[in-house]
Write a protein that holds these residues in place. Structure first.
Motif, PDB file in Angstrom:
ATOM      1  N   GLY A  38       0.831  -1.210   0.000  1.00  0.00           N
ATOM      2  CA  GLY A  38       0.000   0.000   0.000  1.00  0.00           C
ATOM      3  C   GLY A  38       0.862   1.255   0.000  1.00  0.00           C
ATOM      4  N   ASN A  39       0.196   2.397  -0.180  1.00  0.00           N
ATOM      5  CA  ASN A  39       0.920   3.665  -0.331  1.00  0.00           C
ATOM      6  C   ASN A  39       1.139   4.437   0.966  1.00  0.00           C
ATOM      7  OD1 ASN A  39       1.162   3.318  -3.090  1.00  0.00           O
ATOM      8  ND2 ASN A  39      -0.843   4.241  -3.490  1.00  0.00           N
ATOM      9  N   GLY A  40       0.551   3.962   2.056  1.00  0.00           N
ATOM     10  CA  GLY A  40       0.688   4.700   3.314  1.00  0.00           C
ATOM     11  C   GLY A  40       1.988   4.403   4.037  1.00  0.00           C
ATOM     12  N   LYS A  41       2.263   5.194   5.055  1.00  0.00           N
ATOM     13  CA  LYS A  41       3.480   5.006   5.858  1.00  0.00           C
ATOM     14  C   LYS A  41       3.281   3.906   6.897  1.00  0.00           C
ATOM     15  CE  LYS A  41       6.056   7.211   9.559  1.00  0.00           C
ATOM     16  NZ  LYS A  41       7.335   6.557   9.317  1.00  0.00           N
ATOM     17  N   GLY A  42       4.300   3.088   7.097  1.00  0.00           N
ATOM     18  CA  GLY A  42       4.229   2.114   8.180  1.00  0.00           C
ATOM     19  C   GLY A  42       4.583   0.687   7.803  1.00  0.00           C
ATOM     20  N   LYS A  43       4.993   0.458   6.548  1.00  0.00           N
ATOM     21  CA  LYS A  43       5.287  -0.910   6.111  1.00  0.00           C
ATOM     22  C   LYS A  43       6.639  -1.379   6.659  1.00  0.00           C
ATOM     23  CE  LYS A  43       4.788   0.665   1.910  1.00  0.00           C
ATOM     24  NZ  LYS A  43       4.283   2.019   2.200  1.00  0.00           N
ATOM     25  N   SER A  44       7.688  -0.641   6.347  1.00  0.00           N
ATOM     26  CA  SER A  44       9.012  -1.074   6.819  1.00  0.00           C
ATOM     27  C   SER A  44       9.099  -0.983   8.328  1.00  0.00           C
ATOM     28  CB  SER A  44      10.107  -0.209   6.186  1.00  0.00           C
ATOM     29  OG  SER A  44      10.099  -0.391   4.791  1.00  0.00           O
ATOM     30  N   SER A  45       8.531   0.087   8.904  1.00  0.00           N
ATOM     31  CA  SER A  45       8.634   0.207  10.368  1.00  0.00           C
ATOM     32  C   SER A  45       7.909  -0.948  11.052  1.00  0.00           C
ATOM     33  CB  SER A  45       8.182   1.579  10.870  1.00  0.00           C
ATOM     34  OG  SER A  45       7.169   2.112  10.092  1.00  0.00           O
ATOM     35  N   SER A  46       6.825  -1.416  10.485  1.00  0.00           N
ATOM     36  CA  SER A  46       6.145  -2.592  11.039  1.00  0.00           C
ATOM     37  C   SER A  46       7.029  -3.833  10.902  1.00  0.00           C
ATOM     38  CB  SER A  46       4.814  -2.798  10.310  1.00  0.00           C
ATOM     39  OG  SER A  46       4.299  -4.073  10.561  1.00  0.00           O
ATOM     40  N   ASP A 131      12.741  -6.410   3.040  1.00  0.00           N
ATOM     41  CA  ASP A 131      12.205  -5.059   2.996  1.00  0.00           C
ATOM     42  C   ASP A 131      12.291  -4.486   1.578  1.00  0.00           C
ATOM     43  OD1 ASP A 131      11.162  -2.706   4.223  1.00  0.00           O
ATOM     44  OD2 ASP A 131      13.170  -1.835   4.238  1.00  0.00           O
ATOM     45  N   GLU A 132      11.188  -4.021   1.065  1.00  0.00           N
ATOM     46  CA  GLU A 132      11.066  -3.437  -0.288  1.00  0.00           C
ATOM     47  C   GLU A 132      11.284  -4.472  -1.404  1.00  0.00           C
ATOM     48  OE1 GLU A 132       9.901  -0.575   0.225  1.00  0.00           O
ATOM     49  OE2 GLU A 132      10.853   0.155   2.051  1.00  0.00           O
ATOM     50  N   LEU A 133      10.997  -5.733  -1.105  1.00  0.00           N
ATOM     51  CA  LEU A 133      11.165  -6.769  -2.145  1.00  0.00           C
ATOM     52  C   LEU A 133      10.202  -6.564  -3.317  1.00  0.00           C
ATOM     53  CD1 LEU A 133      12.512  -9.465  -3.065  1.00  0.00           C
ATOM     54  CD2 LEU A 133      10.634 -10.651  -1.911  1.00  0.00           C
ATOM     55  N   GLY A 164       6.718  -3.310   0.775  1.00  0.00           N
ATOM     56  CA  GLY A 164       6.877  -2.520  -0.447  1.00  0.00           C
ATOM     57  C   GLY A 164       5.543  -2.235  -1.107  1.00  0.00           C
ATOM     58  N   ARG A 165       5.513  -1.134  -1.822  1.00  0.00           N
ATOM     59  CA  ARG A 165       4.265  -0.738  -2.505  1.00  0.00           C
ATOM     60  C   ARG A 165       3.939  -1.714  -3.639  1.00  0.00           C
ATOM     61  NH1 ARG A 165       4.272   5.833  -2.195  1.00  0.00           N
ATOM     62  NH2 ARG A 165       5.299   5.884  -0.157  1.00  0.00           N
ATOM     63  N   ALA A 166       2.706  -1.666  -4.061  1.00  0.00           N
ATOM     64  CA  ALA A 166       2.253  -2.365  -5.274  1.00  0.00           C
ATOM     65  C   ALA A 166       2.606  -3.853  -5.314  1.00  0.00           C
ATOM     66  CB  ALA A 166       2.805  -1.657  -6.523  1.00  0.00           C
ATOM     67  N   VAL A 198      12.300   9.107  12.879  1.00  0.00           N
ATOM     68  CA  VAL A 198      10.864   8.846  12.784  1.00  0.00           C
ATOM     69  C   VAL A 198      10.561   8.255  11.393  1.00  0.00           C
ATOM     70  CG1 VAL A 198       8.535   9.826  12.792  1.00  0.00           C
ATOM     71  CG2 VAL A 198      10.265  10.676  14.405  1.00  0.00           C
ATOM     72  N   ASP A 199      11.028   8.956  10.371  1.00  0.00           N
ATOM     73  CA  ASP A 199      10.799   8.490   8.999  1.00  0.00           C
ATOM     74  C   ASP A 199      11.941   7.629   8.458  1.00  0.00           C
ATOM     75  OD1 ASP A 199       8.240   9.612   8.175  1.00  0.00           O
ATOM     76  OD2 ASP A 199       9.198  11.547   8.543  1.00  0.00           O
ATOM     77  N   TRP A 200      13.127   7.782   9.079  1.00  0.00           N
ATOM     78  CA  TRP A 200      14.281   7.014   8.592  1.00  0.00           C
ATOM     79  C   TRP A 200      15.312   6.839   9.678  1.00  0.00           C
ATOM     80  CZ3 TRP A 200      18.894   9.976   8.279  1.00  0.00           C
ATOM     81  CH2 TRP A 200      18.722  11.365   8.373  1.00  0.00           C
TER      82      TRP A 200
HETATM   83  P1  ATP Z   1       8.207   3.557   6.983  1.00  0.00           P
HETATM   84  O1  ATP Z   1       9.634   3.141   6.661  1.00  0.00           O
HETATM   85  O2  ATP Z   1       8.177   4.894   7.629  1.00  0.00           O
HETATM   86  O3  ATP Z   1       7.443   2.488   7.693  1.00  0.00           O
HETATM   87  P2  ATP Z   1       7.031   2.697   4.520  1.00  0.00           P
HETATM   88  O4  ATP Z   1       7.965   1.565   4.493  1.00  0.00           O
HETATM   89  O5  ATP Z   1       5.592   2.395   4.707  1.00  0.00           O
HETATM   90  O6  ATP Z   1       7.492   3.786   5.587  1.00  0.00           O
HETATM   91  P3  ATP Z   1       8.060   3.499   1.927  1.00  0.00           P
HETATM   92  O7  ATP Z   1       7.223   3.503   0.707  1.00  0.00           O
HETATM   93  O8  ATP Z   1       9.091   2.450   2.069  1.00  0.00           O
HETATM   94  O9  ATP Z   1       7.077   3.539   3.191  1.00  0.00           O
HETATM   95  O10 ATP Z   1       8.680   4.924   2.077  1.00  0.00           O
HETATM   96  C1  ATP Z   1       9.791   5.167   2.869  1.00  0.00           C
HETATM   97  C2  ATP Z   1       9.874   6.619   3.291  1.00  0.00           C
HETATM   98  O11 ATP Z   1       8.922   7.428   2.641  1.00  0.00           O
HETATM   99  C3  ATP Z   1       9.624   6.818   4.779  1.00  0.00           C
HETATM  100  O12 ATP Z   1      10.462   7.848   5.199  1.00  0.00           O
HETATM  101  C4  ATP Z   1       8.201   7.259   4.863  1.00  0.00           C
HETATM  102  O13 ATP Z   1       7.919   8.128   5.949  1.00  0.00           O
HETATM  103  C5  ATP Z   1       8.012   7.978   3.573  1.00  0.00           C
HETATM  104  N1  ATP Z   1       6.640   7.774   3.113  1.00  0.00           N
HETATM  105  C6  ATP Z   1       5.870   6.693   3.285  1.00  0.00           C
HETATM  106  N2  ATP Z   1       4.645   6.875   2.763  1.00  0.00           N
HETATM  107  C7  ATP Z   1       4.641   8.119   2.245  1.00  0.00           C
HETATM  108  C8  ATP Z   1       3.665   8.920   1.573  1.00  0.00           C
HETATM  109  N3  ATP Z   1       2.448   8.462   1.340  1.00  0.00           N
HETATM  110  N4  ATP Z   1       4.029  10.183   1.170  1.00  0.00           N
HETATM  111  C9  ATP Z   1       5.279  10.633   1.403  1.00  0.00           C
HETATM  112  N5  ATP Z   1       6.240   9.930   2.021  1.00  0.00           N
HETATM  113  C10 ATP Z   1       5.941   8.682   2.450  1.00  0.00           C
END
Ligand code: ATP
Ligand code: MG
Length: 200
Positions: A38-46, A131-133, A164-166, A198-200
């Protein structure tokens, strides 16, 4: 009329009975494949949160990080410095639009995937985070069947988390648990810089 407290207590008792029933039904013991997409934040951190859970129970975990090879990130610093026993491989080159060189991306992906295959054969590992596979599959750097075979043939007790997205339909179908993290709002779009820690 029943008081609000009594109604609440009855509702909670009913819910508990339902949850207990479901818990009693889940009896299979096996490692699982989790896809966090998905496109939201929280995949890798989870994914990294689960690695900490795993280590906290005294199990071993291994990590391969695809794509973000050249980036500084807190999770990598922490694990490399504080958990040196955890195998942690990072794909050599950065994002494809940074390197602009498909041959080099494929070579880097090949090296990272070889490491992933090694981890997926290692029955001392309770959890492997890939991560990001999804990008490796999306860009076709490694043949899909080779990836699916290695995941399918892993030791029975091992769980795998793919982020990873998609994520493709085929990967979602193969998984036991799939979470689609929705992008409702992101600070970045309001012009707030990605936060270190927080983000990285
Ligand atoms: P995180 O590592 O914070 O859990 P993620 O793995 O879900 O994020 P990625 O697609 O891998 O998301 O993106 C990695 C980076 O991009 C992280 O710094 C994250 O905060 C940021 N990010 C994630 N989703 C979005 C978004 N929708 N818009 C902008 N930046 C994003
Ligand atoms: Mg991520």
């Amino acid at each position: 009329m029943e008081s609000r407290d009594i109604r609440h207590k009855k509702a909670m008792e009913r819910r508990k009975a339902l949850v207990d029933e479901k818990v009693a039904e889940a009896t299979t013991e096996k490692g699982i494949l989790i896809v966090l997409t998905g496109n939201g934040k929280g995949k890798s951190s989870s994914g990294f949160g689960s690695v900490i859970r795993c280590l906290g129970h005294g199990y071993n975990a291994g990590i391969v990080q695809f794509i973000k090879g050249t980036w500084d990130c807190g999770e990598r610093n922490f694990i490399e410095q504080r958990c040196p026993e955890v195998p942690y491989h990072v794909m050599g080159s950065g994002f494809t639009w940074e390197t602009q060189n498909r041959e080099r991306d494929i070579a880097a992906a090949e090296q990272a995937w070889a490491k992933a295959e090694e981890l997926l054969r290692d029955d001392s590992l309770h959890l492997v985070l890939l991560d990001e596979l999804t990008y490796v599959l999306k860009y076709g750097w490694i043949e899909q069947q080779r990836i699916f075979d290695a995941i399918a043939n892993r030791p029975a007790e091992m769980s795998v988390i793919v982020t990873g997205r998609a994520a493709s339909k085929a990967l979602r179908e193969m998984a036991d648990t799939v979470a689609e993290v929705g992008d409702e709002k992101h600070a970045f779009r309001a012009g707030i810089k990605a936060r270190k820690g927080v983000d990285w």
